[in-house]
Design an enzyme around this catalytic site. Structure first.
Site, PDB file in Angstrom:
ATOM      1  N   SER A 396       0.840  -1.203   0.000  1.00 15.61           N
ATOM      2  CA  SER A 396       0.000   0.000   0.000  1.00 15.61           C
ATOM      3  C   SER A 396       0.870   1.245   0.000  1.00 15.61           C
ATOM      4  O   SER A 396       1.985   1.246   0.520  1.00 15.61           O
ATOM      5  CB  SER A 396      -0.886   0.055   1.248  1.00 15.61           C
ATOM      6  OG  SER A 396      -1.362  -1.203   1.572  1.00 15.61           O
ATOM      7  N   HIS A 629      11.577  54.541 -28.189  1.00 12.44           N
ATOM      8  CA  HIS A 629      11.717  53.276 -28.918  1.00 12.44           C
ATOM      9  C   HIS A 629      10.374  52.793 -29.450  1.00 12.44           C
ATOM     10  O   HIS A 629       9.915  51.703 -29.114  1.00 12.44           O
ATOM     11  CB  HIS A 629      12.358  52.214 -28.015  1.00 12.44           C
ATOM     12  CG  HIS A 629      13.808  52.429 -27.781  1.00 12.44           C
ATOM     13  ND1 HIS A 629      14.299  53.037 -26.640  1.00 12.44           N
ATOM     14  CD2 HIS A 629      14.893  52.143 -28.548  1.00 12.44           C
ATOM     15  CE1 HIS A 629      15.616  53.087 -26.701  1.00 12.44           C
ATOM     16  NE2 HIS A 629      16.005  52.557 -27.854  1.00 12.44           N
ATOM     17  N   ASP A 670      13.734  47.231 -32.892  1.00  8.12           N
ATOM     18  CA  ASP A 670      13.370  47.551 -31.499  1.00  8.12           C
ATOM     19  C   ASP A 670      11.969  47.049 -31.154  1.00  8.12           C
ATOM     20  O   ASP A 670      11.324  47.571 -30.226  1.00  8.12           O
ATOM     21  CB  ASP A 670      13.444  49.073 -31.272  1.00  8.12           C
ATOM     22  CG  ASP A 670      14.871  49.516 -30.925  1.00  8.12           C
ATOM     23  OD1 ASP A 670      15.620  48.687 -30.377  1.00  8.12           O
ATOM     24  OD2 ASP A 670      15.222  50.678 -31.214  1.00  8.12           O
ATOM     25  N   GLN A 834      24.935  65.013 -24.010  1.00 10.98           N
ATOM     26  CA  GLN A 834      24.840  64.821 -25.455  1.00 10.98           C
ATOM     27  C   GLN A 834      26.210  64.998 -26.108  1.00 10.98           C
ATOM     28  O   GLN A 834      26.539  64.281 -27.051  1.00 10.98           O
ATOM     29  CB  GLN A 834      23.836  65.821 -26.062  1.00 10.98           C
ATOM     30  CG  GLN A 834      22.366  65.441 -25.854  1.00 10.98           C
ATOM     31  CD  GLN A 834      22.002  64.063 -26.418  1.00 10.98           C
ATOM     32  OE1 GLN A 834      22.252  63.059 -25.767  1.00 10.98           O
ATOM     33  NE2 GLN A 834      21.426  64.027 -27.594  1.00 10.98           N
TER      34      GLN A 834
HETATM   35  N1  LIG Z   1      22.839  59.740 -24.828  1.00 15.49           N
HETATM   36  C1  LIG Z   1      22.182  59.471 -25.976  1.00 15.49           C
HETATM   37  N2  LIG Z   1      22.037  58.189 -26.348  1.00 15.49           N
HETATM   38  C2  LIG Z   1      21.363  57.944 -27.484  1.00 15.49           C
HETATM   39  C3  LIG Z   1      20.835  58.943 -28.261  1.00 15.49           C
HETATM   40  N3  LIG Z   1      20.225  58.357 -29.325  1.00 15.49           N
HETATM   41  C4  LIG Z   1      20.367  57.063 -29.180  1.00 15.49           C
HETATM   42  N4  LIG Z   1      21.040  56.782 -28.063  1.00 15.49           N
HETATM   43  C5  LIG Z   1      21.442  55.489 -27.544  1.00 15.49           C
HETATM   44  O1  LIG Z   1      21.690  54.630 -28.582  1.00 15.49           O
HETATM   45  C6  LIG Z   1      20.949  53.450 -28.400  1.00 15.49           C
HETATM   46  C7  LIG Z   1      20.547  52.965 -29.752  1.00 15.49           C
HETATM   47  O2  LIG Z   1      20.066  51.720 -29.715  1.00 15.49           O
HETATM   48  P1  LIG Z   1      18.525  51.327 -29.855  1.00 15.49           P
HETATM   49  O3  LIG Z   1      18.544  50.129 -30.691  1.00 15.49           O
HETATM   50  O4  LIG Z   1      18.045  51.111 -28.480  1.00 15.49           O
HETATM   51  O5  LIG Z   1      17.798  52.452 -30.515  1.00 15.49           O
HETATM   52  C8  LIG Z   1      19.796  53.862 -27.530  1.00 15.49           C
HETATM   53  O6  LIG Z   1      19.260  52.850 -26.759  1.00 15.49           O
HETATM   54  C9  LIG Z   1      20.385  54.890 -26.663  1.00 15.49           C
HETATM   55  O7  LIG Z   1      21.010  54.315 -25.562  1.00 15.49           O
HETATM   56  C10 LIG Z   1      21.007  60.243 -27.839  1.00 15.49           C
HETATM   57  O8  LIG Z   1      20.581  61.243 -28.508  1.00 15.49           O
HETATM   58  N5  LIG Z   1      21.696  60.466 -26.709  1.00 15.49           N
HETATM   59 ZN   LIG Z   2      16.850  51.762 -32.198  1.00 10.25          ZN
END
Ligand SMILES: Nc1nc2c(ncn2[C@@H]2O[C@H](COP(=O)(O)O)[C@@H](O)[C@H]2O)c(=O)[nH]1
Ligand SMILES: [Zn+2]
Length: 888
Positions: A396, A629, A670, A834
């Site tokens: 059992s 994004h 993205d 920037q």
């Molecule tokens: N500091 C900043 N980072 C930037 C800017 N534009 C883009 N990005 C970075 O690049 C990646 C690109 O990869 P993704 O595939 O995610 O688009 C993004 O994630 C940011 O980290 C900017 O103007 N200034």
């Molecule tokens: Zn991108």
């Protein structure tokens, strides 16, 4: 053909099976006998053997090698040389391959010949061929003793069995040729591995040898466990009996009791003229049967190590003087052979049992792997096997009630009764039976300790009142906890009453322990399986819901399909200075269609217009409504790629497959972005990081999402590609999307810069092309930094909005300090950040691109213009800061 003898031998060595075949087909008995003699074996019995001598001395000598190897039936490891002495040197193995081959072939041959049954039903040749076939099934096994033993156990090899001459023939021999008689009775037992048959033969032969009216044979059992007892294997066989008696219940004589017990304990021989007068004589059976014992000869049986393994007792030889000194000598001599035979049979018996047990346990493991879907099935299978192996009346399994506050400790009970008990299954008594041992089960559940009750009638924990129900009498109980993989007790398993009436011993305990473990594992596996099945079903439902919401209604597809496309010039999508915000949602769709058409992709890859529209709308729908994004970003990246493909040299080096992959990659790169970066996935241990790991986490997700869309109904853009193109485009798509991980770009860019610095202009090798494609993806992905200032300012605001949102989450949800660029409290530092972004990532890239191809100049110009804007803003910030600090 003149083959050298060595070549023939070599061929035969490497083809033992063919050699055996040939030998079996062509060898006659004379040759076989010659072979047997040459290899130290007895000849086939039908043909008088030159080495077999009927003298007792020679007979003993012939068998003496059996003492050396532990098995009298297997003279495999010894050889007799011409002078009659064993020549061990001839048997030493060489390590050379040739010798190993020889040995293997030899061992096979030996076994073939040892399968001979002179009086068997099948013809000799047939029998040998069958044996050969059986052996071939084992050709992959090396000829180790373990393998030979397992073949023996599986009856794959039949040991030679000399037919037992009938008792009258033996009596006649005894009268006419005592030595031949002795040879006969030794031969009779020499190859018998079955304990019962061996015992019966010994008893019959002793009875004949001593002219005794009755003979009994007792074997010692339980020695290893220190609980010795003498068990009669064959009891009181009448001298005239010609058939082997069937197995009646064994008679057990307690250690040290009676004449038998005395002989077993002391090793002394007891020879009595009037047994009844001896105080040690126990005449219980005589009283019942009325049998009068007068003369008695009782002698120990020893094995090759001189240990007592049993006792033989002969009664009433009907001679005035009783059993003589001569009788004693004869019996002692014969029992020497018997001891060896019994010892071997016991070893064989133990191995067989062990083999059966192991096989049963393996079968349980097999059950566990094949049956994982239902707890009930697994448990019942395991219990059936436990019951048949432990040979008990009941088995059992009581599973613990998960809501332990309920009245009963167990909420699920599996109960197996021995199928035919008193002619009917005991299942009707199930509840009563379980009640009898319920206290034991509860105790085991509570303590986790095994309980083994050897005499239930004396145990107060057994509910004897419940035994009043017909058919239940609990003699012994073995009860064990069953645990899950966390070692928590989930129930108890119990077996009741061994069929042979004995209590459960240590061996049963060990075996049942294995079954209890298997039960726990089996239940655990099933529960896991149930959980996984449930999770899979839940996921399937979720996917159904999601895919419904992620797909696009047909009306929307038709609307796009039917709408007239604007002029490409009108949309300005072929310019590096394209305004990322100039097109509305519908226009972005149309612009995408135009790009596919303009690049010749729709035509080249026979993409149906409706499929393209549905795919584009679906891709757009699978972007989330996050600040940066989102679909617009994907479209803008694609627009830059389109412009590069239209204006720059690289287009000339790209295949159609590469162009298609890059275009699709830009729009999908993205997909389903959640507005947080890879570092955040890792820091928050998100499901995505668990699924894809920490390298390019999001990018893997974007790619998989792209594939999912391509695979869903009516959106397979690659549907008309041949299989090779399909797999190449898919591979290129993956490379391109993964390349948008900035950390991968940083690892790769030095190679690109070096290539450009070296003056290389044509990229046609596989590695260079992959580098260029990856760099192109980043060039487009971050191209907002090169756009006219108003566009750049707006895009950077969106990027920063997303950054700050992530920073807030890090602060408030993860309780960590975000990076400067994600910290809302440092928003006045945006220009500085920037500038760092431009100088660290963007400027080196676009400078190198211009170096490679002057067509990239507008991008660098835009970037440099934006840089000076950010520089000015940063200077303004610094001066404001200085004013604040200094007050000037
Ligand atoms: N500091 C900043 N980072 C930037 C800017 N534009 C883009 N990005 C970075 O690049 C990646 C690109 O990869 P993704 O595939 O995610 O688009 C993004 O994630 C940011 O980290 C900017 O103007 N200034
Ligand atoms: Zn991108």
């Amino acid at each position: 053909m003149d083959l050298a003898q060595s070549s023939v031998e070599e061929w035969l060595d490497s083809h033992p099976d063919d050699m055996q075949d040939y030998f079996l087909r062509h060898a006659d008995v004379t040759l076989v006998n010659k072979w047997l003699v040459a290899h130290g074996f007895n000849q086939l019995p039908d043909f008088p053997a030159p080495i077999r001598n009927s003298s007792l001395t020679n007979l003993r000598y012939t068998y003496s090698f059996s003492n050396e190897s532990s098995n009298p039936s297997s003279p495999v490891d010894t050889r007799c040389n011409d002078s009659g002495f064993f020549d061990s040197s001839r048997h030493q193995r060489s390590n050379s391959k040739k010798h190993l081959r020889h040995d293997y072939a030899r061992s096979k041959k030996r076994n073939i010949f040892r399968t001979y049954e002179p009086n068997g039903g099948e013809s000799t040749l047939e029998s040998r061929r069958n044996s050969l076939k059986e052996m071939r099934q084992f050709r992959s096994l090396p000829p180790t003793s373990v393998n030979l033993l397992s073949m023996l156990i599986q009856s794959k090899v039949r040991l030679p069995r000399y037919p037992s001459k009938d008792i009258d023939h033996k009596r006649e021999l005894k009268e006419t040729n005592e030595k031949e008689f002795f040879l006969e009775i030794v031969k009779d037992i020499s190859n018998e591995l079955d304990l019962k048959s061996l015992s019966a033969k010994i008893v019959a032969n002793v009875s004949c040898m001593l002219d005794a009216d009755k003979v009994s044979l007792y074997l010692i059992e339980g020695k290893a466990a220190g609980k010795q007892v003498l068990v009669s294997k064959i009891f009181d066989l009448h001298a005239g009996t010609s058939i082997f008696p069937s197995c009646t219940g064994d008679i057990r004589v307690p250690w040290g009791q009676g004449i038998i017990g005395h002989v077993a304990e002391t090793g002394e021989t007891v020879n009595l003229k009037d047994a009844m007068k001896d105080p040690r004589y126990n005449d219980e059976l005589g009283k019942i049967t009325g049998y009068q014992t007068e003369t008695l000869l009782c002698m120990p049986i020893r094995n090759a190590d001189n240990e007592i393994v049993g006792v033989a007792q002969a009664l009433n030889n009907n001679k005035e003087e009783g059993f003589t000194q001569e009788d004693e000598k004869m019996l002692a001599t014969y029992l020497t052979f018997c001891g060896i035979g019994i010892h071997n049979a016991q070893i064989f018996d133990a191995y067989s049992k062990e083999y059966d047990r192991n096989r049963a346990l393996l079968e349980v493991v097999h059950d566990l792997f094949t049956e994982q879907t239902s707890v009930d099935h697994v448990v019942l299978k395991i219990m059936q096997r436990a019951q048949s192996l432990l040979k008990c009346e009941r088995c059992s399994l009581l599973l613990k009630d998960k809501e332990s506050n309920s009245e009963n400790a167990f909420d699920k009970i599996f109960d197996l009764a021995y199928p035919m008990k008193n002619g009917h299954s005991g299942n009707s008594d199930r509840d009563s039976s379980l009640r009898v041992t319920s206290k034991i089960a509860e105790l085991v559940l509570l303590t986790g300790e095994t309980i083994n009750i050897t005499d239930a009638s004396q145990d107060p924990r057994i509910e004897h009142e419940d035994e009043t129900v017909k058919g239940i009498r609990t003699r012994s109980v073995l009860c064990k906890p069953v645990r899950n993989r966390h070692f928590q007790i989930i129930g108890v398993a119990q077996v009741i009453n061994r069929i042979d009436g004995l209590p459960f011993d240590d061996h049963d305990d060990l075996l049942f322990e294995a079954f209890a473990i298997f039960c726990g594992l089996g239940i655990n596996n099933c529960q896991l399986y149930e959980q996984v099945s449930l999770a899979a079903a839940r996921q399937a439902v979720a996917l159904e819901v999601l895919s419904y919401h992620a797909s696009v209604p047909q009306e929307e597809v038709l609307k796009l399909k039917e709408k007239k496309l604007p002029d490409i010039q009108e949309l300005k999508i072929m310019e590096f200075t394209f305004n990322d915000f100039s097109l509305d949602n519908d226009q972005m769709m149309q612009a995408s269609v135009i790009m596919f058409n303009d690049l010749g992709l729709s035509k080249k890859f026979r993409i149906e217009y409706e499929t393209l529209c549905r795919w584009l709308l679906t891709v757009r729908k699978n972007y989330r409504n996050v600040a940066y994004h989102n679909w617009r970003h994907a479209f803008n990246v694609c627009q830059v790629m389109f412009t590069i493909l239209k204006h720059c040299q690289c287009k000339n080096y790209l295949t159609d497959n590469e162009t298609l992959a890059l275009t699709v990659a830009c729009l999908c790169h993205d997909l389903d972005h959640r507005g947080t970066n890879n570092a955040f996935q890792q820091k928050s241990s998100s499901a995505l990081s668990q699924l894809y790991g920490t390298s390019a986490t999001l990018e893997h997700h974007h790619f998989n999402h792209a594939i999912m869309i391509l695979n869903s109904g009516g959106t397979n853009l690659f549907g008309n590609l041949g299989s090779e193109d399909f797999s190449e485009v898919t591979k290129l798509l993956k490379q391109a999307i993964l390349a948008t991980d900035l950390s991968l770009h940083i690892q790769l860019r030095s190679k690109f810069f070096a290539m450009v610095d070296s003056g290389q202009k044509v990229f046609d090798d596989r590695e260079s092309k992959e580098i260029v494609r990856s760099v192109m993806m980043t060039t487009c992905d971050i191209a907002a930094i090169t756009k006219p200032w108003e566009v750049q300012r707006k895009v950077s605001e969106l990027v920063i909005t997303e950054f700050f949102d992530q920073g807030d989450k890090e602060k408030h949800e993860l309780n960590i300090q975000p990076q400067a660029c994600m910290d809302r409290d440092r928003q006045d530092e945006i220009a500085k950040l920037q500038l760092a972004w431009i100088d660290g990532i963007c400027l080196p890239l676009y400078k190198s691109l211009v170096q490679l191809d002057s067509a990239f100049q507008p991008m660098l110009d835009g970037l440099l213009d934006n840089r000076s804007r950010w520089e000015r803003l940063d200077a303004e910030r610094l001066s404001k800061h200085a004013i604040l600090e200094t007050g000037v």
